[in-house]
Every structure is written in C-alpha cells, then in structure tokens.
Design a protein around this motif. Structure first.
Motif, PDB file in Angstrom:
ATOM      1  N   GLN A   8      33.283  41.074  38.069  1.00  0.00           N
ATOM      2  CA  GLN A   8      34.603  41.361  38.637  1.00  0.00           C
ATOM      3  C   GLN A   8      34.547  41.461  40.166  1.00  0.00           C
ATOM      4  N   GLY A  12      36.489  39.035  42.505  1.00  0.00           N
ATOM      5  CA  GLY A  12      37.342  39.591  43.552  1.00  0.00           C
ATOM      6  C   GLY A  12      37.104  38.931  44.900  1.00  0.00           C
ATOM      7  N   SER A  15      38.600  35.595  44.721  1.00  0.00           N
ATOM      8  CA  SER A  15      40.062  35.710  44.652  1.00  0.00           C
ATOM      9  C   SER A  15      40.698  35.996  46.004  1.00  0.00           C
ATOM     10  N   LEU A 108      49.156  36.793  41.626  1.00  0.00           N
ATOM     11  CA  LEU A 108      48.294  37.960  41.392  1.00  0.00           C
ATOM     12  C   LEU A 108      48.252  38.324  39.915  1.00  0.00           C
ATOM     13  N   ASP A 111      46.348  35.586  38.027  1.00  0.00           N
ATOM     14  CA  ASP A 111      44.916  35.725  38.333  1.00  0.00           C
ATOM     15  C   ASP A 111      44.267  36.812  37.497  1.00  0.00           C
ATOM     16  N   LEU A 112      44.909  37.941  37.413  1.00  0.00           N
ATOM     17  CA  LEU A 112      44.337  39.068  36.679  1.00  0.00           C
ATOM     18  C   LEU A 112      44.097  38.703  35.217  1.00  0.00           C
ATOM     19  N   SER A 115      41.498  35.672  34.950  1.00  0.00           N
ATOM     20  CA  SER A 115      40.144  36.054  35.356  1.00  0.00           C
ATOM     21  C   SER A 115      39.427  36.870  34.287  1.00  0.00           C
TER      22      SER A 115
END
Length: 133
Positions: A8, A12, A15, A108, A111-112, A115
């Motif tokens: 993560q 991040g 991202s 966003l 993406d969350l 991901s």
C-alpha cells in the motif's frame, strides 16, 4: 499483513505521481480524460513496479524463490496495469457521468477500489508469486 502494508505504501507513492500527472495532463494540457488517466497510470505503475520488486516483495533476490524472471514479472505487471487503467478510467467516467462527481474525486474513489481489490491481488498472487516450497 506486513506485505500488504508495504504494497500500500508502494501503491501510494505511484498513486501520488499518477494523480498529479493526470490532473496536469487534463487541466494544463487539455488531454481527454482517458489519456490523462493512462499517462498518469503508466508513470505511476513504473514507480509502483520498481518499489514492489525491490522493496515490498523483494523478488530481485534469487534466493527468494519467485516463479517468474524479471521479463515474466514485467509482462504480467503490464497486463495488470492495462486492466487497472481501464478499470480506473471506467470508474472515474461512470462517477463523473452518472453521479456528477468531479473527475478528480472520482479518480480517487476508483483508485482506492481498484488498488486494493484488483492490483494488490494480482501483484501478490500472479506478478510476484513465490514458488511453492
């Protein structure tokens, strides 16, 4: 849990670059949403792959027992990234078009979800898969 946490952090970092490039390409350069997301996604993916290979999964270590070489990992990662970019674009577009969410917030949210559910799963169990002991 440690691997998930490291993944993560790697995601991040990728991202942040991905998102910044997307906004820059869309707002400053006027690119269509798909191409802004694709450009940011590719550059962010390069950062993410590098961090995952050498830090999260430590798959550059020949003693670690991974099933694929660098070439194999790159091919699998490229396929994962292509799917990821498409899913993120579709999520962002759907949120913007059908829910009226600004593309920056929609990205966003997309993406969350992508991901955690898509990227991590494929990277952990397909791209950087360890050989059975």
């Amino acid at each position: 849990m440690l691997t998930f946490s490291l993944a993560q952090v790697s995601a991040g970092a990728g991202s942040v670059v991905d998102y910044g490039l997307m906004v820059c390409c869309r707002q400053l350069l006027g690119f269509p949403l798909f191409w802004a997301i694709a450009i940011g996604g590719v550059v962010g993916a390069i950062i993410n792959f590098t961090l995952n290979r050498y830090w999260t999964f430590r798959s550059s270590d020949p003693k670690a027992g991974y099933t694929s070489s660098l070439k194999g990992q790159l091919l699998r990662f490229a396929l994962t990234v292509a799917g990821s970019i498409l899913l993120k674009y579709l999520g962002t577009y759907a949120l913007q078009r059908y829910a009226g969410v600004d593309y920056k917030l929609g990205k966003l949210a997309a993406d969350l979800v992508v991901s955690v559910l898509f990227n991590y799963t494929l990277q952990r169990f397909w791209v950087f898969r360890r050989a059975p002991k």
